[in-house]
Design a protein around this motif. Structure first.
Motif, PDB file in Angstrom:
ATOM      1  N   SER A 142      10.526  -3.432  31.535  1.00  0.00           N
ATOM      2  CA  SER A 142       9.799  -4.706  31.604  1.00  0.00           C
ATOM      3  C   SER A 142      10.708  -5.809  32.122  1.00  0.00           C
ATOM      4  O   SER A 142      10.301  -6.634  32.946  1.00  0.00           O
ATOM      5  CB  SER A 142       9.292  -5.102  30.213  1.00  0.00           C
ATOM      6  OG  SER A 142       8.537  -4.061  29.649  1.00  0.00           O
ATOM      7  N   LEU A 185      11.219  -5.560  35.903  1.00  0.00           N
ATOM      8  CA  LEU A 185      10.128  -6.144  36.700  1.00  0.00           C
ATOM      9  C   LEU A 185      10.205  -7.668  36.681  1.00  0.00           C
ATOM     10  O   LEU A 185      10.023  -8.328  37.712  1.00  0.00           O
ATOM     11  CB  LEU A 185       8.774  -5.682  36.153  1.00  0.00           C
ATOM     12  CG  LEU A 185       8.467  -4.192  36.348  1.00  0.00           C
ATOM     13  CD1 LEU A 185       7.228  -3.784  35.544  1.00  0.00           C
ATOM     14  CD2 LEU A 185       8.276  -3.874  37.835  1.00  0.00           C
ATOM     15  N   THR A 236      -2.176   1.069  35.054  1.00  0.00           N
ATOM     16  CA  THR A 236      -0.732   1.157  34.854  1.00  0.00           C
ATOM     17  C   THR A 236      -0.407   0.619  33.478  1.00  0.00           C
ATOM     18  O   THR A 236      -1.272   0.118  32.757  1.00  0.00           O
ATOM     19  CB  THR A 236       0.038   0.373  35.940  1.00  0.00           C
ATOM     20  OG1 THR A 236       1.453   0.559  35.740  1.00  0.00           O
ATOM     21  CG2 THR A 236      -0.249  -1.121  35.874  1.00  0.00           C
ATOM     22  N   CYS A 255       3.498  -4.141  33.712  1.00  0.00           N
ATOM     23  CA  CYS A 255       3.444  -4.455  35.147  1.00  0.00           C
ATOM     24  C   CYS A 255       2.729  -5.785  35.355  1.00  0.00           C
ATOM     25  O   CYS A 255       3.104  -6.576  36.220  1.00  0.00           O
ATOM     26  CB  CYS A 255       2.726  -3.347  35.909  1.00  0.00           C
ATOM     27  SG  CYS A 255       3.593  -1.764  35.799  1.00  0.00           S
ATOM     28  N   HIS A 285       8.083   6.048  36.598  1.00  0.00           N
ATOM     29  CA  HIS A 285       7.623   7.408  36.307  1.00  0.00           C
ATOM     30  C   HIS A 285       8.326   8.463  37.153  1.00  0.00           C
ATOM     31  O   HIS A 285       8.267   9.634  36.809  1.00  0.00           O
ATOM     32  CB  HIS A 285       6.111   7.522  36.552  1.00  0.00           C
ATOM     33  CG  HIS A 285       5.278   6.749  35.577  1.00  0.00           C
ATOM     34  ND1 HIS A 285       3.918   6.870  35.490  1.00  0.00           N
ATOM     35  CD2 HIS A 285       5.617   5.836  34.635  1.00  0.00           C
ATOM     36  CE1 HIS A 285       3.455   6.068  34.540  1.00  0.00           C
ATOM     37  NE2 HIS A 285       4.465   5.428  34.022  1.00  0.00           N
ATOM     38  N   GLN A 335      13.000   3.876  28.955  1.00  0.00           N
ATOM     39  CA  GLN A 335      12.432   3.912  27.599  1.00  0.00           C
ATOM     40  C   GLN A 335      12.328   5.376  27.146  1.00  0.00           C
ATOM     41  O   GLN A 335      12.356   6.294  27.963  1.00  0.00           O
ATOM     42  CB  GLN A 335      11.055   3.203  27.651  1.00  0.00           C
ATOM     43  CG  GLN A 335      10.315   3.094  26.327  1.00  0.00           C
ATOM     44  CD  GLN A 335       9.431   4.296  26.087  1.00  0.00           C
ATOM     45  OE1 GLN A 335       9.072   5.003  27.017  1.00  0.00           O
ATOM     46  NE2 GLN A 335       9.105   4.550  24.824  1.00  0.00           N
ATOM     47  N   GLY A 369      15.791   0.922  28.067  1.00  0.00           N
ATOM     48  CA  GLY A 369      16.646   0.618  29.206  1.00  0.00           C
ATOM     49  C   GLY A 369      15.827   0.448  30.464  1.00  0.00           C
ATOM     50  O   GLY A 369      14.639   0.787  30.499  1.00  0.00           O
ATOM     51  N   TYR A 422      -3.691   5.221  30.710  1.00  0.00           N
ATOM     52  CA  TYR A 422      -3.769   3.827  30.279  1.00  0.00           C
ATOM     53  C   TYR A 422      -5.200   3.305  30.404  1.00  0.00           C
ATOM     54  O   TYR A 422      -5.876   3.576  31.397  1.00  0.00           O
ATOM     55  CB  TYR A 422      -2.894   2.931  31.171  1.00  0.00           C
ATOM     56  CG  TYR A 422      -1.477   3.404  31.319  1.00  0.00           C
ATOM     57  CD1 TYR A 422      -0.593   3.359  30.247  1.00  0.00           C
ATOM     58  CD2 TYR A 422      -0.996   3.863  32.545  1.00  0.00           C
ATOM     59  CE1 TYR A 422       0.726   3.773  30.387  1.00  0.00           C
ATOM     60  CE2 TYR A 422       0.323   4.283  32.693  1.00  0.00           C
ATOM     61  CZ  TYR A 422       1.178   4.235  31.610  1.00  0.00           C
ATOM     62  OH  TYR A 422       2.467   4.648  31.752  1.00  0.00           O
TER      63      TYR A 422
END
Ligand SMILES: *Cc1c(COP(=O)(O)O)cnc(C)c1O
Length: 426
Positions: free
Chosen positions: A78, A81, A102, A106, A177, A200, A210, A347
């Motif tokens: 996070s 980004l 997603t 994001c 991913h 993560q 991380g 998700y």
């Protein structure tokens, strides 16, 4: 008779054996962590200890993996980004295009710099952002598009990058991913002006928590360095016991540093990544094969140019017509009970995701244009359908071997035959 009923309803499960654990602390990981703890430097923000921090080595290795000249290590995906958007100068009044399917970070990363997330629908075959939807969502205020590779499939990066270039914006790649995947021989992460990953716990490259953010632009790289260390920059030279970060102050940042303990874990994990990718890909190929003849079940596709796959989970489509109209969440509960591991829908689309309500949260509620943060103003029918008709299997399952994977196929057949007995999910 009891044995043919679903495990969800007290019948005998298809599989009673455990699945491979994730994550796994190998002796190398244990040893690397111990060495950090025995030393005097537990973070890049601590004093110089006589050797460069592991943080730098990890950044160097991840830059190579992601095919960029520079890489800065951070505490979460996070944060990666957030730092990427900030370093590119994205801010209030700007719009950023985000796929509707997603992880919530994001979109919230965009909100955190004050910009407006604009949700774009995904491609039905790969579930990655649809280049045509990106084109349609682009306005005069759009500064960037987030190309998020999803589960085992890469975004059509050349097409999305072409839209961004034509419209005078930039593409940010979210390779959380798929670190190690490739598109026509080029690594995932090498297409964006800036690229981010997460480390993560669940990710294929993990340090517990991380992240990292990579770029080949020297100016953006310098900004990223300062953004993640409260406005300081690593210079790598100092008397022992004094900081080797210099205070620059512009841009003003936050503390997003990863500890040396986590950097050590990530470096050890990085040594295993290629071998693990191979194991997961072999498992995925086998599972593709095992599922081929099951009616109403299809693996989620990848574009042919996505020549090296990285499987962060294994996603498959289930046709409700073959499953008595049950949705993925109901089928996931039944399969989880059969297989003794969590199988679930992807998700929830960000158009209607409980975790994403910036327009009702204090920080954005007070924004002059609060209504612009309301995700309910976007439509993403493909993502919405995908949520009801897709199942996600954890990537560690792919390493379980043939007997376990055959059990997945068996469980799908059993659940298909008994689907009418499953309660509709609420
Ligand atoms: C996990 C993830 C993130 C966020 O990473 P964290 O390390 O959990 O903050 C961002 N994007 C994608 C696609 C992710 O899967």
């Amino acid at each position: 008779m009891a044995d043919s009923s679903l495990a969800l309803h007290g019948g005998r499960p298809i599989l009673a054996d455990p699945w491979p654990p994730w994550p796994v602390a190998t002796p190398d990981v244990m040893n690397a962590v111990h060495q950090v703890l025995a030393g005097s430097r537990w973070s890049v923000t601590g004093p110089f200890s006589g050797t460069p921090p592991l943080d730098r080595e990890l950044g160097r290795r991840l830059a190579l993996l992601l095919g960029q000249a520079h890489c800065v290590v951070v505490d979460h995906g996070s944060s990666a980004l957030l730092a990427a958007l900030y370093a590119l100068g994205v801010g209030p009044q700007d719009e950023v295009i985000v796929p509707a399917l997603t992880w919530v970070a994001c979109a919230t990363a965009v909100c955190r710099v004050g910009a407006i997330p604009v949700l774009a629908d995904v491609d039905n075959a790969t579930l990655t952002v649809d280049p045509a939807a990106v084109e349609a969502a682009w306005t005069d205020r759009t500064r960037a598009v987030l190309a998020v590779h999803l589960y085992g499939s890469m975004v059509d990066v050349p097409s999305v990058a072409a839209v961004a270039e034509r419209r005078g914006g930039v593409m940010i790649e979210d390779a959380a991913h798929v670190p190690g995947a490739s598109w026509a021989g080029r690594p995932a992460g090498s297409f964006g002006t800036v690229s981010a990953i997460s480390m993560q716990q669940g990710k294929v490259l993990t340090a517990g928590e991380g992240g990292a953010v990579a770029t080949s632009d020297d100016t953006v790289a310098a900004a990223l360095e300062a953004i993640r260390t409260d406005g300081r920059r690593y210079v790598g030279m100092a008397p022992i016991g004094e900081p080797d970060l210099v205070e620059v102050g512009v841009p003003t940042g936050w503390n997003m540093c990863l500890s040396e303990i986590q950097a050590a874990i990530a470096l050890a994990a990085l040594d295993e990544l290629a071998v693990q990718h191979g194991e997961r890909a072999r498992g995925a190929t086998l599972l593709d094969e095992l599922l081929r003849d099951i009616e109403g079940v299809d693996p989620v596709a990848a574009y042919p140019a996505n020549d090296e796959r990285a499987y962060y989970h294994y996603a498959l489509r289930v046709d409700p017509a073959a499953f008595a109209g049950r949705t993925a969440s109901a089928l996931g509960r039944a399969l989880s009970a059969e297989l003794g591991t969590w199988i679930h829908p992807p998700y929830p689309p960000l158009t209607a995701n409980r975790l994403y309500q910036p327009h009702r949260s204090s920080l954005w509620l007070r924004h002059a244009d609060a209504a612009e943060f309301d995700p309910g103003r976007f439509r993403a029918p493909v993502a919405e359908t995908a949520h009801r008709t897709t199942l996600v299997l954890h990537h560690s399952m792919l390493c379980a071997g043939e007997r376990h994977l055959a059990a997945v196929a068996e469980a799908l057949v059993k659940v298909r035959h008994q689907a009418a007995s499953i309660e509709f999910a609420t």
